[in-house]
Design a protein around this motif. Structure first.
Motif, PDB file in Angstrom:
ATOM      1  N   MET A  38      38.837  51.204  32.712  1.00 45.51           N
ATOM      2  CA  MET A  38      39.041  49.703  33.052  1.00 45.51           C
ATOM      3  C   MET A  38      39.753  49.319  32.272  1.00 45.51           C
ATOM      4  O   MET A  38      40.098  47.458  31.298  1.00 45.51           O
ATOM      5  N   SER A  39      39.531  49.651  31.086  1.00 47.57           N
ATOM      6  CA  SER A  39      38.975  49.195  29.544  1.00 47.57           C
ATOM      7  C   SER A  39      40.942  48.871  29.099  1.00 47.57           C
ATOM      8  O   SER A  39      40.737  47.747  28.607  1.00 47.57           O
ATOM      9  N   ALA A  40      40.957  50.327  29.064  1.00 46.53           N
ATOM     10  CA  ALA A  40      42.933  50.122  29.202  1.00 46.53           C
ATOM     11  C   ALA A  40      43.797  48.979  29.730  1.00 46.53           C
ATOM     12  O   ALA A  40      44.301  48.358  29.389  1.00 46.53           O
ATOM     13  N   LEU A  41      43.178  49.188  30.975  1.00 43.94           N
ATOM     14  CA  LEU A  41      43.967  48.188  32.046  1.00 43.94           C
ATOM     15  C   LEU A  41      43.463  46.010  31.316  1.00 43.94           C
ATOM     16  O   LEU A  41      44.316  45.695  31.229  1.00 43.94           O
ATOM     17  N   ALA A  42      42.139  46.131  30.987  1.00 42.91           N
ATOM     18  CA  ALA A  42      41.698  44.696  30.425  1.00 42.91           C
ATOM     19  C   ALA A  42      42.243  44.990  29.233  1.00 42.91           C
ATOM     20  O   ALA A  42      43.199  43.562  29.187  1.00 42.91           O
ATOM     21  N   MET A  43      42.813  45.237  27.961  1.00 43.83           N
ATOM     22  CA  MET A  43      43.323  45.511  27.019  1.00 43.83           C
ATOM     23  C   MET A  43      44.855  44.849  27.037  1.00 43.83           C
ATOM     24  O   MET A  43      45.710  44.082  26.780  1.00 43.83           O
ATOM     25  N   ALA A  44      45.322  45.557  28.304  1.00 42.37           N
ATOM     26  CA  ALA A  44      46.669  45.241  28.728  1.00 42.37           C
ATOM     27  C   ALA A  44      46.625  43.600  29.377  1.00 42.37           C
ATOM     28  O   ALA A  44      48.249  43.601  29.179  1.00 42.37           O
ATOM     29  N   ILE A  45      46.251  43.816  30.131  1.00 39.42           N
ATOM     30  CA  ILE A  45      45.815  42.297  30.566  1.00 39.42           C
ATOM     31  C   ILE A  45      46.082  40.490  29.566  1.00 39.42           C
ATOM     32  O   ILE A  45      46.770  40.028  29.193  1.00 39.42           O
ATOM     33  N   LEU A  46      45.159  41.429  28.395  1.00 41.39           N
ATOM     34  CA  LEU A  46      44.778  40.827  26.987  1.00 41.39           C
ATOM     35  C   LEU A  46      45.877  40.637  26.585  1.00 41.39           C
ATOM     36  O   LEU A  46      46.063  38.744  26.086  1.00 41.39           O
ATOM     37  N   LEU A  47      46.944  41.714  26.490  1.00 40.91           N
ATOM     38  CA  LEU A  47      48.171  41.526  24.740  1.00 40.91           C
ATOM     39  C   LEU A  47      49.386  41.073  26.043  1.00 40.91           C
ATOM     40  O   LEU A  47      49.958  40.092  25.652  1.00 40.91           O
ATOM     41  N   GLU A 175      38.714  37.053  25.619  1.00 38.28           N
ATOM     42  CA  GLU A 175      39.406  36.214  25.424  1.00 38.28           C
ATOM     43  C   GLU A 175      40.438  35.638  25.724  1.00 38.28           C
ATOM     44  O   GLU A 175      41.327  35.376  26.175  1.00 38.28           O
ATOM     45  N   SER A 176      40.935  36.866  26.420  1.00 40.73           N
ATOM     46  CA  SER A 176      41.886  36.855  28.163  1.00 40.73           C
ATOM     47  C   SER A 176      41.376  35.364  29.285  1.00 40.73           C
ATOM     48  O   SER A 176      40.783  35.967  29.938  1.00 40.73           O
ATOM     49  N   ILE A 177      43.045  34.551  28.947  1.00 40.27           N
ATOM     50  CA  ILE A 177      42.295  33.524  29.815  1.00 40.27           C
ATOM     51  C   ILE A 177      42.287  34.245  31.354  1.00 40.27           C
ATOM     52  O   ILE A 177      41.491  33.325  32.595  1.00 40.27           O
ATOM     53  N   PRO A 178      43.229  34.504  31.767  1.00 41.81           N
ATOM     54  CA  PRO A 178      43.024  35.395  33.297  1.00 41.81           C
ATOM     55  C   PRO A 178      42.342  35.827  33.295  1.00 41.81           C
ATOM     56  O   PRO A 178      41.777  35.671  34.707  1.00 41.81           O
ATOM     57  N   LEU A 179      41.401  37.180  32.575  1.00 48.43           N
ATOM     58  CA  LEU A 179      40.044  37.093  32.676  1.00 48.43           C
ATOM     59  C   LEU A 179      38.790  36.108  32.382  1.00 48.43           C
ATOM     60  O   LEU A 179      37.766  36.634  33.287  1.00 48.43           O
ATOM     61  N   ILE A 180      38.524  34.610  32.088  1.00 51.14           N
ATOM     62  CA  ILE A 180      37.757  34.114  31.853  1.00 51.14           C
ATOM     63  C   ILE A 180      38.009  33.286  33.490  1.00 51.14           C
ATOM     64  O   ILE A 180      36.642  33.337  33.492  1.00 51.14           O
ATOM     65  N   THR A 210      40.164  25.355  20.340  1.00 53.80           N
ATOM     66  CA  THR A 210      41.397  24.095  20.420  1.00 53.80           C
ATOM     67  C   THR A 210      42.218  23.484  21.554  1.00 53.80           C
ATOM     68  O   THR A 210      41.275  24.265  22.863  1.00 53.80           O
ATOM     69  N   ARG A 211      42.627  22.407  21.649  1.00 59.00           N
ATOM     70  CA  ARG A 211      42.998  21.858  22.945  1.00 59.00           C
ATOM     71  C   ARG A 211      43.344  22.681  23.879  1.00 59.00           C
ATOM     72  O   ARG A 211      43.549  22.229  25.083  1.00 59.00           O
ATOM     73  N   GLU A 212      44.646  23.440  23.089  1.00 58.06           N
ATOM     74  CA  GLU A 212      46.315  24.027  23.470  1.00 58.06           C
ATOM     75  C   GLU A 212      45.228  24.817  24.425  1.00 58.06           C
ATOM     76  O   GLU A 212      45.566  25.374  25.361  1.00 58.06           O
ATOM     77  N   ARG A 213      44.818  25.897  24.303  1.00 61.11           N
ATOM     78  CA  ARG A 213      43.659  26.990  24.250  1.00 61.11           C
ATOM     79  C   ARG A 213      43.229  26.450  25.927  1.00 61.11           C
ATOM     80  O   ARG A 213      42.714  26.957  27.477  1.00 61.11           O
ATOM     81  N   ALA A 214      41.900  25.217  25.455  1.00 57.30           N
ATOM     82  CA  ALA A 214      41.270  24.590  26.339  1.00 57.30           C
ATOM     83  C   ALA A 214      41.934  24.223  27.760  1.00 57.30           C
ATOM     84  O   ALA A 214      41.549  23.894  28.889  1.00 57.30           O
ATOM     85  N   THR A 215      43.035  23.388  27.790  1.00 59.06           N
ATOM     86  CA  THR A 215      44.192  23.331  28.409  1.00 59.06           C
ATOM     87  C   THR A 215      44.224  23.921  29.150  1.00 59.06           C
ATOM     88  O   THR A 215      44.371  23.957  30.523  1.00 59.06           O
ATOM     89  N   GLU A 216      44.843  25.165  29.034  1.00 60.03           N
ATOM     90  CA  GLU A 216      45.162  26.109  29.504  1.00 60.03           C
ATOM     91  C   GLU A 216      44.592  26.626  30.158  1.00 60.03           C
ATOM     92  O   GLU A 216      44.415  27.375  31.830  1.00 60.03           O
ATOM     93  N   LEU A 217      43.118  27.037  30.199  1.00 60.00           N
ATOM     94  CA  LEU A 217      41.856  27.637  30.825  1.00 60.00           C
ATOM     95  C   LEU A 217      41.727  26.195  31.833  1.00 60.00           C
ATOM     96  O   LEU A 217      41.323  26.942  32.933  1.00 60.00           O
ATOM     97  N   ALA A 218      42.049  25.251  31.704  1.00 59.84           N
ATOM     98  CA  ALA A 218      41.051  24.529  33.391  1.00 59.84           C
ATOM     99  C   ALA A 218      42.059  24.246  33.563  1.00 59.84           C
ATOM    100  O   ALA A 218      41.732  24.441  35.064  1.00 59.84           O
TER     101      ALA A 218
END
Length: 425
Positions: A38-47, A175-180, A210-218
């Motif tokens: 699962m660690s490997a999958l989480a890193m693949a999702i992050l990247l 830091e992965s937005i899909p996982l957050i 940053t506003r850009e990252r926050a907007t993407e998460l929102a």
């Protein structure tokens, strides 16, 4: 299907199928997928990221790994709020009873703090007798009595996320937005609320700098809510300076009570009222009473007292206080143009208000009281902030964290973020 197939699909930039996601979340929850896989999958999702359908499937699978709460027995709509966390962010404390006083039910599952951001449960646990752990029937009883409940999530709610959250923390994949987004929304959707308002913080004291990252998460979380049939909106709000004038558990409770009494810092009042209006609008209960009026006429305070009492707390009991204080003074006369939220949060953490590991205790009395905010005039030798701690040996390291936190000049800094930056949804 096996874990290697799922990992390599995402490693090579492919989209995971619904079947792959369902299988890997279920298998990981059961222990059939190893932590390193699962660690490997989480890193693949992050990247490599995830598309909207993948994130929705991932979130749904995590919800289905456990129970889903049901508030259909209540006679009014339910609405909730989630904040991504910040320094001095005590908004849940006045907000939940305020919305209840205006006609909606607020079932809120909250957490404890880790690092420099304090947790809502840590703050409320500074009230003598107050209980964070409630069963489903107890939550329903508190809602019917007080209109709002704030308590800890049970282990049966999105258990896949409990495991994955801990794994992300130690594998560099936080830091992965899909996982957050899926972590936050799986718990909030499983909570069963009919409407959800998100407070996504932006700035040095927030997770999203940053506003850009926050907007993407929102935007990602609003889409997840819509896909799950939960009316969801998000506000982007400032966290480049602390919110309010207090940072620390009991200190923030006292400030929340000030707000409920019709006073309190203007930024805390403004954000509380705005979020309350958004929650009432999203749930379809706007119009019965305006939140600003409920703060003035005492009905929000009445709801707070009912909520605290219903969870075993004594709203009249004295709050814990730290026995030691240390005041930091202004080095010059001028306008406080910058007060870095992260530095203040780090200092409060070093004073004992936060924890490094989940099992660590917190000091309920520790924290910081601010005597000035950006834009205020300060005078050389006058107080800037007062540090509170149980042990004076904590003051040097806390003071060190604040070394470059303040800037004093002839005029306010022009680049401070507005309190409410944007709305998504």
């Amino acid at each position: 299907m096996d874990a290697i197939e799922v990992i390599t699909t995402k490693r090579d930039g492919g989209a995971l199928s619904t079947a792959q996601i369902d299988w890997v979340i279920d298998a990981y929850t059961r222990g059939a997928v190893a932590e390193e896989q699962m660690s490997a999958l989480a890193m693949a999702i992050l990247l490599n990221g995830m598309g909207r359908r993948e994130i929705a499937d991932w979130t749904r699978a995590m919800i289905e790994s456990g129970e889903r709460m049901d508030w259909s027995a209540l006679d009014r709509p339910t609405t909730d709020k989630h904040s991504t966390g910040g320094v001095g962010d005590k908004i849940t404390l006045p907000l939940a009873p305020l919305v209840a006083a205006c006609g909606a039910y607020v079932p809120q599952l909250s957490g404890r703090g880790l690092g420099h951001t304090g947790g809502t449960l840590d703050k409320l646990e500074s009230i003598p007798g107050w209980r964070a752990s409630l069963s489903g029937p107890e939550m329903l009883a508190v809602l019917r009595r007080a209109g709002a409940v704030v308590c800890a999530a049970g282990s049966g709610l999105a258990p896949a996320d409990h495991r994955l959250y801990a794994l992300r923390d130690v594998t560099g994949t936080v830091e992965s937005i899909p996982l957050i987004a899926s972590s936050i929304m799986s718990k909030k959707i499983a909570e069963g609320t009919g409407a959800l308002v998100l407070d996504v913080k932006v700035g040095s004291g927030a997770f999203m700098k940053t506003r850009e990252r926050a907007t993407e998460l929102a935007r990602t979380m609003v889409e997840l809510g819509a896909d799950a049939g939960v009316r969801t909106v998000a506000l982007l709000t400032a966290m480049d300076r602390p919110l309010g004038l207090t940072v620390g558990n009991a200190l923030e409770v006292a400030e929340a009570v000030e707000v409920l009494s019709g006073g309190g810092p203007s930024d805390v009042v403004e954000l509380t009222v705005r979020l309350a209006r958004e929650m009432l609008s999203a749930s379809g209960t706007a119009g019965a009473k305006d939140p600003a009026d409920a703060l003035k006429d005492g009905s929000a305070m009445d709801a707070w007292r009912r909520m605290i009492t219903a969870q075993g707390g004594d709203p009249d009991a004295p709050l814990p206080t730290a026995p030691e204080t240390h005041t930091i003074t202004a080095p010059a006369t001028g306008v406080l143009s910058r007060l870095d939220a992260y530095a203040v949060g780090l200092a409060a953490w070093r004073l004992g208000a936060g924890r490094e590991r989940r099992e660590d205790p917190v000091s309920h009395g520790a924290g910081i009281v601010l005597h000035a905010k950006p834009g205020d005039t300060v005078h050389a030798g006058g107080p800037l902030m007062t540090l509170h701690a149980d042990d004076p040996s904590r003051f040097p390291r806390a003071t060190e964290a604040l070394h470059d936190a303040c800037q004093i000049g002839p005029t306010p800094a022009p680049d401070l973020l507005p309190l409410i930056i944007d709305r998504v949804g």
